[in-house]
Motif scaffolding. Structure first.
Motif, PDB file in Angstrom:
ATOM      1  N   ILE A  89       0.827  -1.209   0.000  1.00 52.18           N
ATOM      2  CA  ILE A  89       0.000   0.000   0.000  1.00 52.18           C
ATOM      3  C   ILE A  89       0.860   1.258   0.000  1.00 52.18           C
ATOM      4  O   ILE A  89       0.574   2.239  -0.701  1.00 52.18           O
ATOM      5  CB  ILE A  89      -0.933   0.001   1.235  1.00 52.18           C
ATOM      6  N   ARG A  90       1.943   1.236   0.776  1.00 55.30           N
ATOM      7  CA  ARG A  90       2.791   2.424   0.931  1.00 55.30           C
ATOM      8  C   ARG A  90       3.966   2.457  -0.037  1.00 55.30           C
ATOM      9  O   ARG A  90       4.853   3.296   0.075  1.00 55.30           O
ATOM     10  CB  ARG A  90       3.282   2.498   2.376  1.00 55.30           C
ATOM     11  N   ARG A  91       3.948   1.539  -0.990  1.00 53.58           N
ATOM     12  CA  ARG A  91       5.014   1.516  -2.003  1.00 53.58           C
ATOM     13  C   ARG A  91       4.921   2.768  -2.878  1.00 53.58           C
ATOM     14  O   ARG A  91       3.836   3.156  -3.329  1.00 53.58           O
ATOM     15  CB  ARG A  91       4.854   0.263  -2.868  1.00 53.58           C
ATOM     16  N   VAL A  92       6.058   3.395  -3.128  1.00 55.23           N
ATOM     17  CA  VAL A  92       6.073   4.564  -4.001  1.00 55.23           C
ATOM     18  C   VAL A  92       5.815   4.115  -5.427  1.00 55.23           C
ATOM     19  O   VAL A  92       6.208   3.006  -5.835  1.00 55.23           O
ATOM     20  CB  VAL A  92       7.417   5.316  -3.911  1.00 55.23           C
ATOM     21  N   PRO A  93       5.145   4.933  -6.236  1.00 51.89           N
ATOM     22  CA  PRO A  93       4.764   4.530  -7.593  1.00 51.89           C
ATOM     23  C   PRO A  93       5.944   4.098  -8.462  1.00 51.89           C
ATOM     24  O   PRO A  93       5.795   3.254  -9.349  1.00 51.89           O
ATOM     25  CB  PRO A  93       4.091   5.785  -8.154  1.00 51.89           C
ATOM     26  N   SER A  94       7.115   4.673  -8.216  1.00 49.94           N
ATOM     27  CA  SER A  94       8.275   4.361  -9.068  1.00 49.94           C
ATOM     28  C   SER A  94       8.899   3.004  -8.730  1.00 49.94           C
ATOM     29  O   SER A  94       9.676   2.462  -9.515  1.00 49.94           O
ATOM     30  CB  SER A  94       9.339   5.448  -8.921  1.00 49.94           C
ATOM     31  N   ALA A  95       8.549   2.441  -7.563  1.00 50.77           N
ATOM     32  CA  ALA A  95       9.133   1.162  -7.149  1.00 50.77           C
ATOM     33  C   ALA A  95       8.402   0.001  -7.808  1.00 50.77           C
ATOM     34  O   ALA A  95       7.185   0.041  -8.006  1.00 50.77           O
ATOM     35  CB  ALA A  95       9.066   1.018  -5.630  1.00 50.77           C
ATOM     36  N   ALA A  96       9.149  -1.029  -8.157  1.00 52.92           N
ATOM     37  CA  ALA A  96       8.554  -2.207  -8.788  1.00 52.92           C
ATOM     38  C   ALA A  96       7.701  -2.968  -7.783  1.00 52.92           C
ATOM     39  O   ALA A  96       8.041  -3.065  -6.604  1.00 52.92           O
ATOM     40  CB  ALA A  96       9.656  -3.113  -9.329  1.00 52.92           C
ATOM     41  N   ARG A  97       6.582  -3.507  -8.267  1.00 57.56           N
ATOM     42  CA  ARG A  97       5.710  -4.301  -7.408  1.00 57.56           C
ATOM     43  C   ARG A  97       6.351  -5.669  -7.169  1.00 57.56           C
ATOM     44  O   ARG A  97       6.854  -6.292  -8.087  1.00 57.56           O
ATOM     45  CB  ARG A  97       4.342  -4.476  -8.070  1.00 57.56           C
ATOM     46  N   VAL A  98       6.319  -6.112  -5.907  1.00 54.65           N
ATOM     47  CA  VAL A  98       6.920  -7.386  -5.540  1.00 54.65           C
ATOM     48  C   VAL A  98       5.824  -8.325  -5.039  1.00 54.65           C
ATOM     49  O   VAL A  98       5.083  -7.990  -4.113  1.00 54.65           O
ATOM     50  CB  VAL A  98       7.993  -7.208  -4.444  1.00 54.65           C
ATOM     51  N   ILE A  99       5.717  -9.497  -5.667  1.00 54.60           N
ATOM     52  CA  ILE A  99       4.781 -10.521  -5.207  1.00 54.60           C
ATOM     53  C   ILE A  99       5.531 -11.429  -4.231  1.00 54.60           C
ATOM     54  O   ILE A  99       6.552 -12.018  -4.574  1.00 54.60           O
ATOM     55  CB  ILE A  99       4.236 -11.355  -6.382  1.00 54.60           C
ATOM     56  N   VAL A 100       5.002 -11.532  -3.014  1.00 56.17           N
ATOM     57  CA  VAL A 100       5.699 -12.247  -1.938  1.00 56.17           C
ATOM     58  C   VAL A 100       5.059 -13.618  -1.711  1.00 56.17           C
ATOM     59  O   VAL A 100       3.830 -13.733  -1.608  1.00 56.17           O
ATOM     60  CB  VAL A 100       5.648 -11.436  -0.631  1.00 56.17           C
ATOM     61  N   ASN A 101       5.877 -14.635  -1.627  1.00 65.77           N
ATOM     62  CA  ASN A 101       5.435 -15.983  -1.259  1.00 65.77           C
ATOM     63  C   ASN A 101       6.126 -16.328   0.061  1.00 65.77           C
ATOM     64  O   ASN A 101       7.250 -16.825   0.082  1.00 65.77           O
ATOM     65  CB  ASN A 101       5.803 -16.989  -2.349  1.00 65.77           C
ATOM     66  N   HIS A 102       5.460 -16.025   1.159  1.00 64.43           N
ATOM     67  CA  HIS A 102       6.064 -16.160   2.488  1.00 64.43           C
ATOM     68  C   HIS A 102       5.616 -17.471   3.128  1.00 64.43           C
ATOM     69  O   HIS A 102       4.446 -17.632   3.495  1.00 64.43           O
ATOM     70  CB  HIS A 102       5.652 -14.964   3.350  1.00 64.43           C
ATOM     71  N   VAL A 103       6.523 -18.424   3.242  1.00 66.53           N
ATOM     72  CA  VAL A 103       6.207 -19.733   3.807  1.00 66.53           C
ATOM     73  C   VAL A 103       6.754 -19.811   5.229  1.00 66.53           C
ATOM     74  O   VAL A 103       7.966 -19.724   5.436  1.00 66.53           O
ATOM     75  CB  VAL A 103       6.795 -20.871   2.955  1.00 66.53           C
ATOM     76  N   LEU A 104       5.860 -19.969   6.190  1.00 62.32           N
ATOM     77  CA  LEU A 104       6.254 -20.071   7.590  1.00 62.32           C
ATOM     78  C   LEU A 104       6.409 -21.546   7.981  1.00 62.32           C
ATOM     79  O   LEU A 104       5.734 -22.418   7.424  1.00 62.32           O
ATOM     80  CB  LEU A 104       5.203 -19.415   8.492  1.00 62.32           C
TER      81      LEU A 104
END
Length: 360
Positions: free
Chosen positions: A321-336
């Motif tokens: 949500i708080r990512r700046v527009p110029s930053a690339a979107r990162v899809i996270v796969n977080h396995v606990l």
């Protein structure tokens, strides 16, 4: 047009974000996203907002905007999960994460909504929140995910059975966890192990079932379809499955239910039939919710860190949500990591071949 615009101004006052939203024909949340440079707003809406900002002469209060961004981000957690014990863990983690980040958390239940109603609810909610947390089974709905994505609202799924390349997720390795539990039962001498599946509409259920099958195969134990019963992650479905399993002419010596609510139901049916747990029947579950310690004996189960998963999902969502527009979107796969919690519901069994000879 300009005269009309000037008429909207309050005498001696500044134009408000609500006035910009009304002028542009969008929600105040959309105006806030555009002004604060958030990604994920449709280009047409972005252009309409910027035209209204220019025509109305709107000047955002930068100090207030910064405070709102840091402290008043609104996040929705939507659920339809029938397990109250699972929901409690989910809420604990979500509240912990949102409180730490000073974000507002909106809890919404869609239990009574059909597919059409859920789509309408998603469109309405997209106008008032900055991001959404979707636990199962909603995180498996491509339609719901697309509704939020098309509205530019980031989504993070919890406990989805698979990693999607379109939304971030927080999960455990359901296949490995199930494999570990079956191996635990085999190590206690069990070879005739009953299994109660989870909701067929959730991919995690398929992974847990495959973990059960793979563990049997690795131990050289033939898969018996009669030992597998359908379930829906509800106590009621656990009762029905347990009745079928324990009524068999050659019943299992252990039952693995793919969540704790169903495992608790198995214990109840066993007691009603006069069976000792774990003397006559071993019973294990999955999730390590409060249900696992509210029965006697307490259940051996897989600890799925539901609260920690919800907490992590909040962090991942806020970063997006708080990512700046110029930053690339990162899809996270977080396995606990998961953990097998050994309690009192598993016992050793005699060689099943010897046991069959005694009963024949």
């Amino acid at each position: 047009m300009k005269k009309a615009n000037k008429a909207m101004r309050r005498k001696g006052g500044a134009i408000t974000i609500d006035e910009v939203a009304a002028h542009a024909g969008v929600s105040p949340m959309t105006v806030s996203r555009v002004i604060n440079g958030h990604a994920g707003v449709r280009q047409a809406n972005r252009e309409r907002v910027m035209r209204s900002v220019d025509e109305l002469g709107y000047r955002p209060n930068l100090a207030a905007s910064a405070l709102a961004t840091a402290q008043h981000t609104c996040i929705a957690l939507i659920y339809t999960n029938p397990s109250s014990s699972y929901l409690r863990e989910l809420l604990v983690g979500a509240l912990r994460g949102s409180t730490r980040a000073a974000a507002q958390l909106v809890i919404s239940t869609w239990d009574e909504l059909d597919t059409k109603g859920r789509r309408a609810a998603a469109r309405q909610l997209a106008n008032s929140v900055a991001g959404v947390i979707l636990p199962p089974p909603l995180c498996e709905s491509r339609t719901i995910v697309e509704e939020f994505s098309q509205a530019g609202v980031p989504v993070v799924s919890i406990a989805s059975g698979h990693f999607s390349d379109s939304i971030s997720c927080v999960r455990i390795d359901d296949h490995r966890a199930s494999h570990d539990m079956v191996s635990h039962l085999i190590a206690h001498g069990h070879t005739r192990i009953g299994y109660i599946k989870g909701d067929p509409n959730q991919t995690a259920s398929a992974h847990r079932w495959q973990g059960y099958r793979d563990a049997l195969a690795e131990a050289g134990i033939a898969y018996d379809d009669k030992l597998v019963q359908p379930g829906y992650f509800t106590y009621r479905s656990g009762l029905e499955a347990a009745e079928r399993l324990l009524a068999m002419r050659n019943p299992p010596t252990a039952v693995f239910a793919s969540n704790d609510d169903m495992a608790a139901a198995v214990v109840s049916v066993a007691h009603r039939r006069g069976l000792d747990v774990p003397g006559d029947l071993s019973v294990v579950g999955f999730d390590d919710t409060s249900a696992s310690t509210m029965v006697w004996p307490e259940l051996t189960t897989i600890h799925q860190p539901v609260a920690a998963m919800a907490d992590a999902a909040i962090d991942i969502l806020l970063r997006e949500i708080r990512r700046v527009p110029s930053a690339a979107r990162v899809i996270v796969n977080h396995v606990l990591p998961h953990q097998l919690v050994a309690r009192s519901s598993v016992g050793n069994t005699a060689d099943p071949k010897q046991k069959r000879k005694q009963t024949s």
